[in-house]
Design a protein around this motif. Structure first.
Motif, PDB file in Angstrom:
ATOM      1  N   ALA A  39      12.850  -5.931  11.003  1.00 25.34           N
ATOM      2  CA  ALA A  39      13.391  -4.775  11.574  1.00 25.34           C
ATOM      3  C   ALA A  39      14.033  -3.677  10.664  1.00 25.34           C
ATOM      4  O   ALA A  39      13.903  -2.735  10.749  1.00 25.34           O
ATOM      5  N   ALA A  40      14.805  -4.110   9.553  1.00 22.12           N
ATOM      6  CA  ALA A  40      15.381  -3.184   8.548  1.00 22.12           C
ATOM      7  C   ALA A  40      14.089  -2.651   7.838  1.00 22.12           C
ATOM      8  O   ALA A  40      14.214  -1.499   7.336  1.00 22.12           O
ATOM      9  N   HIS A  41      13.107  -3.303   7.415  1.00 21.10           N
ATOM     10  CA  HIS A  41      11.954  -2.823   6.654  1.00 21.10           C
ATOM     11  C   HIS A  41      11.208  -1.638   7.604  1.00 21.10           C
ATOM     12  O   HIS A  41      10.975  -0.720   7.159  1.00 21.10           O
ATOM     13  N   ASP A  42      11.024  -1.978   8.904  1.00 24.47           N
ATOM     14  CA  ASP A  42      10.283  -1.105   9.688  1.00 24.47           C
ATOM     15  C   ASP A  42      11.410   0.358   9.846  1.00 24.47           C
ATOM     16  O   ASP A  42      10.630   1.396  10.008  1.00 24.47           O
ATOM     17  N   ALA A  43      12.516   0.255   9.968  1.00 21.34           N
ATOM     18  CA  ALA A  43      13.454   1.173  10.304  1.00 21.34           C
ATOM     19  C   ALA A  43      13.358   2.048   8.821  1.00 21.34           C
ATOM     20  O   ALA A  43      13.154   3.338   8.971  1.00 21.34           O
ATOM     21  N   VAL A  44      13.058   1.523   7.681  1.00 29.73           N
ATOM     22  CA  VAL A  44      12.931   2.343   6.528  1.00 29.73           C
ATOM     23  C   VAL A  44      11.497   2.984   6.519  1.00 29.73           C
ATOM     24  O   VAL A  44      11.715   4.383   6.074  1.00 29.73           O
ATOM     25  N   ILE A  45      10.683   2.184   6.686  1.00 28.19           N
ATOM     26  CA  ILE A  45       9.422   2.806   6.777  1.00 28.19           C
ATOM     27  C   ILE A  45       9.227   4.102   7.979  1.00 28.19           C
ATOM     28  O   ILE A  45       8.629   5.317   7.489  1.00 28.19           O
ATOM     29  N   SER A  46       9.972   3.905   8.984  1.00 26.69           N
ATOM     30  CA  SER A  46      10.031   4.883   9.802  1.00 26.69           C
ATOM     31  C   SER A  46      10.965   6.266   9.407  1.00 26.69           C
ATOM     32  O   SER A  46      10.449   7.465   9.559  1.00 26.69           O
ATOM     33  N   GLN A  47      11.981   6.102   8.544  1.00 30.47           N
ATOM     34  CA  GLN A  47      12.445   6.866   8.066  1.00 30.47           C
ATOM     35  C   GLN A  47      11.702   7.824   6.974  1.00 30.47           C
ATOM     36  O   GLN A  47      11.779   9.113   7.060  1.00 30.47           O
ATOM     37  N   LEU A  48      11.043   7.140   6.103  1.00 32.37           N
ATOM     38  CA  LEU A  48      10.214   7.793   5.143  1.00 32.37           C
ATOM     39  C   LEU A  48       9.138   8.495   5.660  1.00 32.37           C
ATOM     40  O   LEU A  48       8.861   9.663   5.238  1.00 32.37           O
ATOM     41  N   SER A  49       8.338   8.186   6.935  1.00 33.73           N
ATOM     42  CA  SER A  49       7.493   8.870   7.530  1.00 33.73           C
ATOM     43  C   SER A  49       8.042  10.090   8.037  1.00 33.73           C
ATOM     44  O   SER A  49       7.323  11.075   8.219  1.00 33.73           O
ATOM     45  N   LEU A  66       2.453  -0.731  -3.044  1.00 35.06           N
ATOM     46  CA  LEU A  66       3.428  -0.999  -1.982  1.00 35.06           C
ATOM     47  C   LEU A  66       2.811  -0.210  -0.914  1.00 35.06           C
ATOM     48  O   LEU A  66       3.246   0.758  -0.579  1.00 35.06           O
ATOM     49  N   LEU A  67       2.073  -0.982   0.015  1.00 35.10           N
ATOM     50  CA  LEU A  67       1.188  -0.035   0.669  1.00 35.10           C
ATOM     51  C   LEU A  67       2.006   0.513   2.153  1.00 35.10           C
ATOM     52  O   LEU A  67       1.742   1.608   2.473  1.00 35.10           O
ATOM     53  N   PRO A  68       3.048  -0.179   2.622  1.00 38.82           N
ATOM     54  CA  PRO A  68       3.850   0.372   3.683  1.00 38.82           C
ATOM     55  C   PRO A  68       4.475   1.748   3.140  1.00 38.82           C
ATOM     56  O   PRO A  68       4.528   2.724   3.831  1.00 38.82           O
ATOM     57  N   TYR A  69       4.823   1.780   1.985  1.00 37.29           N
ATOM     58  CA  TYR A  69       5.468   3.006   1.251  1.00 37.29           C
ATOM     59  C   TYR A  69       4.531   3.906   1.133  1.00 37.29           C
ATOM     60  O   TYR A  69       4.643   5.235   1.534  1.00 37.29           O
ATOM     61  N   GLU A  70       3.219   3.842   0.610  1.00 39.92           N
ATOM     62  CA  GLU A  70       2.132   4.893   0.518  1.00 39.92           C
ATOM     63  C   GLU A  70       1.557   5.500   1.901  1.00 39.92           C
ATOM     64  O   GLU A  70       1.730   6.570   2.185  1.00 39.92           O
ATOM     65  N   THR A  71       1.710   4.298   3.055  1.00 47.70           N
ATOM     66  CA  THR A  71       1.287   4.901   4.218  1.00 47.70           C
ATOM     67  C   THR A  71       2.352   5.932   4.982  1.00 47.70           C
ATOM     68  O   THR A  71       1.993   7.035   5.286  1.00 47.70           O
ATOM     69  N   ALA A  72       3.534   5.582   4.523  1.00 46.17           N
ATOM     70  CA  ALA A  72       4.749   6.386   5.204  1.00 46.17           C
ATOM     71  C   ALA A  72       4.615   7.784   4.613  1.00 46.17           C
ATOM     72  O   ALA A  72       5.093   8.846   5.256  1.00 46.17           O
ATOM     73  N   LEU A  73       3.913   7.937   3.431  1.00 42.19           N
ATOM     74  CA  LEU A  73       4.063   9.296   2.894  1.00 42.19           C
ATOM     75  C   LEU A  73       2.628   9.915   2.928  1.00 42.19           C
ATOM     76  O   LEU A  73       2.333  10.927   2.092  1.00 42.19           O
ATOM     77  N   THR A  74       1.737   9.506   3.660  1.00 42.45           N
ATOM     78  CA  THR A  74       0.384   9.979   3.904  1.00 42.45           C
ATOM     79  C   THR A  74       0.311  11.000   4.916  1.00 42.45           C
ATOM     80  O   THR A  74       0.844  10.780   6.007  1.00 42.45           O
ATOM     81  N   ARG A  75      -0.131  12.076   4.657  1.00 43.57           N
ATOM     82  CA  ARG A  75      -0.162  13.142   5.831  1.00 43.57           C
ATOM     83  C   ARG A  75      -1.442  13.789   5.829  1.00 43.57           C
ATOM     84  O   ARG A  75      -2.436  13.947   4.866  1.00 43.57           O
ATOM     85  N   ARG A  76      -1.790  14.483   6.964  1.00 40.60           N
ATOM     86  CA  ARG A  76      -3.068  15.149   7.212  1.00 40.60           C
ATOM     87  C   ARG A  76      -2.879  16.582   7.006  1.00 40.60           C
ATOM     88  O   ARG A  76      -1.908  17.240   7.578  1.00 40.60           O
TER      89      ARG A  76
END
Length: 456
Positions: free
Chosen positions: A38-48, A236-246
């Motif tokens: 849950a803490a991991h997903d919260a950080v990914i959401s914040q990064l996004s 670290l793909l979750p980090y990369e995904t969170a910073l991917t933009r269209r």
């Protein structure tokens, strides 16, 4: 995220549809295990929700310059830390690395422009050969870089902490801010480079007046404005995904954590989640090619990552070891050329030449690094292909991590200033010396020099 299990060697899905999370259907390797999902997903959401670190327009500008490298009209210099750290985050470290890279580019650019890309502002994650480490009977998770956990051998430090991704993001942002500020204030201008140019000539002359690169020739070289782009391994793909933009201007997806990212030798399998992620982003991509890479596998990976044969898209970063280059590089060169592909061939002379001393300290002998660089350029000269440049783990600091070079560092001196938490880096003096040697090798391998030799 729930990953779909796959058996080793399974082929990637054959479809063109791609979204930033498409990689979750493939095999994810080198992934840390976070105890609090849950803490991991919260950080990914914040990064996004945070701003991109780089702009799509900057990424496209780099790709256009890399297309010139692929066409044989420029060289690529990529270098920086093995792994950036939180503890060594200082303005002087950033400045020294930038200055050393610009000076190296000045040396390399005797005949062709040089595109400079730092392993900086995001190079925090490191692949490991094993997921755990045992010391004195205690087993803990391996250190995977400051973005994941700490290097100290204790349970608290080694437990993956998602908050570290936020710290990595903000440190990357601060690093990029400083690099851009220095560039805007003339630090990378022709005038500033000319001044460092004179200082460089003096320093090289003091270190070795008989250096292979003729000092008078270096002194006569014109200075030019230079830019420094940033890159890192997309590990670290979750980090990369969170910073991917269209991007709204062209509708393409960009990993806005860096201008360029690369896939490591441990994560380039055909069923790899890393391959699946990188095939959908529009960034320039690097692909590490180690001794296990076969020509057949390389062509299949290229078809996945670059089906449209896009100029400047792919840099093949060869890391074979000094003893293997002449045997293993020609088949790769021939396969890519016969397939009608235009890529950048870059030499990583660091990873294939790592050894441990009797005390267990990792180092890289400078003469082995030089041998691989020279062999790389010689093979390209023999094959009639363009040796595109260098990919180095180096620093602008006066560390003692690699033995040899003008300073004559030996094993007894390694502990004097061994600051890397991962792999040994060339120090500033060694990096400049290697640039001098590579410059001569590149000049000898250039089409102009070959045509002059044939005419004679």
């Amino acid at each position: 995220m729930t990953l779909v299990p796959h058996s080793p060697g399974q082929q990637p899905p054959q479809h063109s549809e791609w979204l930033p999370h498409s990689w979750t259907t493939q095999v994810l390797r080198q992934a840390p295990e976070y105890p609090d999902a849950a803490a991991h997903d919260a950080v990914i959401s914040q990064l996004s929700g945070l701003p991109p670190l780089v702009l799509a327009s900057e990424i496209r500008a780099l790709k256009a310059q890399l297309a010139q490298v692929a066409a044989g009209k420029a060289l690529l210099l990529q270098g920086g830390d093995c792994a950036e750290s939180f503890a060594e985050f200082h303005a002087s470290t950033i400045r020294d690395t930038q200055q050393t890279l610009l000076e190296m580019a000045l040396i390399l650019g005797r005949q062709q422009p040089v595109v400079s890309v730092g392993r900086i502002a995001g190079q925090f994650a490191k692949p490991r050969s094993a997921s755990t480490e045992t010391l004195d009977g205690i087993t803990l998770p391996s250190y995977r870089g400051d973005i994941v956990n700490g290097a100290a051998f204790d349970a608290a430090s080694r437990t993956p902490n998602p908050q570290r991704m936020l710290q990595a993001y903000f440190q990357s942002a601060a690093t990029l801010n400083l690099l851009r500020a220095m560039a805007q204030n003339g630090y990378g201008s022709a005038t500033a480079i000319a001044q460092r140019h004179r200082q460089l000539v003096e320093r090289l002359h003091e270190q070795d007046s008989s250096h292979r690169l003729r000092i008078t020739e270096l002194a006569a070289m014109p200075a030019a404005d230079s830019a420094l782009y940033c890159s890192h391994e997309a590990l670290l793909l979750p980090y990369e995904t969170a910073l991917t933009r269209r991007d709204s201007s062209d509708g393409r997806w960009y990993d806005c954590s860096a201008h360029m990212v690369w896939i490591g030798d441990r994560t380039r399998q055909l069923d790899s989640a890393h391959l699946e992620f990188c095939r959908g982003i529009a960034n320039p991509l690097g692909l590490k090619c180690g001794p296990s890479m076969t020509p057949e596998e390389l062509l299949r990976v290229l078809e996945i990552l670059d089906p449209q044969h896009e100029p400047g898209r792919i840099s093949l970063i060869v890391r074979l070891g000094a003893d293997q280059v002449r045997r293993q590089l020609p088949p790769l060169l021939n396969a890519v050329r016969d397939a009608g592909r235009t890529v950048i061939w870059s030499c990583d002379p660091m990873h294939g030449n790592t050894r441990s001393t009797a005390s267990g300290r990792k180092t890289r002998p400078f003469d082995r690094v030089v041998a691989e660089v020279q062999a790389f350029f010689e093979v390209h000269r023999e094959q009639g292909t363009h040796a595109g440049g260098l990919h180095l783990e180096m620093t602008g600091k006066d560390v003692t991590e690699c033995i040899g070079g003008i300073q004559g560092i030996d094993e007894a001196q390694l502990d004097l200033r061994y600051h890397s938490a991962c792999d040994p880096r060339l120090n500033a003096s060694q990096a400049l010396e290697l640039a001098c040697i590579a410059s001569e090798a590149a000049q000898a391998a250039s089409p102009l020099r070959r045509s002059q030799t044939l005419a004679a």
